[in-house]
Enzyme design. Structure first.
Site, PDB file in Angstrom:
ATOM      1  N   HIS A 190       0.807  -1.218   0.000  1.00 53.69           N
ATOM      2  CA  HIS A 190       0.000   0.000   0.000  1.00 53.69           C
ATOM      3  C   HIS A 190       0.841   1.269   0.000  1.00 53.69           C
ATOM      4  O   HIS A 190       0.323   2.356  -0.262  1.00 53.69           O
ATOM      5  CB  HIS A 190      -0.976   0.001   1.192  1.00 53.69           C
ATOM      6  N   ASP A 195       0.060  -7.416   1.195  1.00 58.88           N
ATOM      7  CA  ASP A 195       0.595  -6.085   1.510  1.00 58.88           C
ATOM      8  C   ASP A 195       2.123  -6.083   1.540  1.00 58.88           C
ATOM      9  O   ASP A 195       2.738  -5.402   2.368  1.00 58.88           O
ATOM     10  CB  ASP A 195       0.035  -5.565   2.843  1.00 58.88           C
ATOM     11  N   SER A 213       4.886   2.336   8.153  1.00 66.08           N
ATOM     12  CA  SER A 213       4.446   1.239   7.297  1.00 66.08           C
ATOM     13  C   SER A 213       5.585   0.797   6.382  1.00 66.08           C
ATOM     14  O   SER A 213       6.208   1.613   5.702  1.00 66.08           O
ATOM     15  CB  SER A 213       3.254   1.678   6.435  1.00 66.08           C
TER      16      SER A 213
END
Length: 353
Positions: free
Chosen positions: A100, A130, A206
């Site tokens: 993402h 992901d 992230s």
């Protein structure tokens, strides 16, 4: 004549040190041994964290992304900016991060721990787990050491390192709260064997590494539950290694599909008992794609799928899990309940696009 004065008995956890008092005589001052032991333990914890950070942080990078998409009204290109973290895992410039973070990126810039800023390109990304792999062309890179997420235990130390918003090597530490969690990816599939940790994550973390006390990377930080405190998730490094190897080989993860829309439903108890079904739920077909494997197999709307190749299908996620690349173009047996009759249909799943 001297009187004997009994001195107080101190617990064994106290030491006595002798200092002169105002009259010139010495007196005993107690020292708590337990405080010294706590300080030693805290020092050991601090050394473990700092050593792990020193091992991993030279590999952690900041990722800045530009995405171009048509405007909602005019249709003219509109640029969006985003970013996250990542880490170098090979000496030739391969970087692991979240899908993402880089999905549909038109331009990627990577800032290394030594301040160098270099462009990057995407090798492949897999929204279903992901995980993404990008590459940079740079010298003198320090790759991380990858661990084994299958060997983890709840309670182990977990250290999250990121490079959010250009703040180099942001570090949080905690423990592994739970293992074997599942997490819904933004593609709709479930990510299996997710690590839950209380090491705090920020949005810019992230794609950064989750490390153990030895400085080995055991996961890829991916998500937080915003209303909750101390509930953060990381993709296990074994999953990331598998996905990265497939992305490097094929540029994508091959999965199969049969071309249906379905939802999880309970199966009537009488049918469960009559056919001795292992699960009390299945998935009912609510839509069929034209010219799909499901249409060719004779599947109908209203059919309840309960097994694929004799493996129980109790819900949509079970079917997703079973439709791997091994089923592409291979005859499979689909067990369905049509009204009250159990049927076995031959189906040839195709590669998902």
């Amino acid at each position: 004549m001297h009187a004997d004065i009994a001195s107080p008995d101190f617990p064994s956890s106290f030491l006595s040190t002798t200092q002169p008092n105002l009259s010139g005589e010495s007196s005993a001052i107690p020292i708590d041994r337990s405080l010294s032991a706590d300080a030693t333990l805290l020092d050991a914890y601090s050394r473990a964290v700092t050593d792990a950070v020193e091992n991993v942080s030279p590999s952690v990078v900041n990722i800045e992304v530009r995405q171009t998409s048509p405007g909602p009204r005019s249709g003219e290109p509109r640029e969006r900016r985003g970013g996250g973290s990542g880490f170098v895992f090979t000496p030739d410039g391969l970087i692991l991060t979240n899908s993402h973070v880089v999905h549909n990126a038109s331009h990627i810039d990577v800032t290394l721990s030594d301040g160098r800023r270099v462009p990057a390109h995407t090798i492949g990304d897999d929204p279903a787990t992901d995980i993404a792999v990008i590459r940079i062309d740079a010298s003198s890179l320090t790759p991380v050491q990858l661990g084994d997420s299958q060997q983890l235990r709840p309670g182990q130390m977990a250290i999250a390192i990121g490079n959010p918003y250009g703040f180099q090597s942001t570090v949080t530490a905690g423990v592994i709260s739970a293992l074997g969690r599942t997490l819904r990816s933004y593609s709709g599939r479930l990510i299996e064997d997710v690590i839950q940790t209380d090491a705090a994550l920020n949005p810019g973390n992230s794609g950064g590494p989750l490390a153990d006390s030895r400085g080995q990377v055991i996961g890829v930080n991916t998500a937080t539950i915003l209303p909750a405190q101390g509930i953060c998730f990381a993709i296990g490094i074994n999953t990331a290694k598998f996905v990265a190897s497939r992305l490097l080989r094929d540029g994508r993860i091959r999965r199969s599909y049969i071309g249906i829309s379905a939802q999880t439903v309970p199966i009537h108890r009488r049918i469960v008992r009559f056919y001795n079904l292992p699960k009390e739920t299945g998935i009912v077909v609510v839509g069929l794609e034209p010219n799909s494997p499901a249409s060719a197999a004779g599947l109908r709307e209203g059919d309840a799928i309960v097994a694929l190749d004799d493996k129980p299908v109790a819900g949509v996620d079970d079917l997703h899990r079973l439709l791997t690349d091994a089923q592409v173009g291979v005859r499979s047996a689909l067990t369905v309940i049509r009204h009250t009759e159990r049927l076995t249909l031959s189906i040839f799943p195709e590669e998902a696009r």
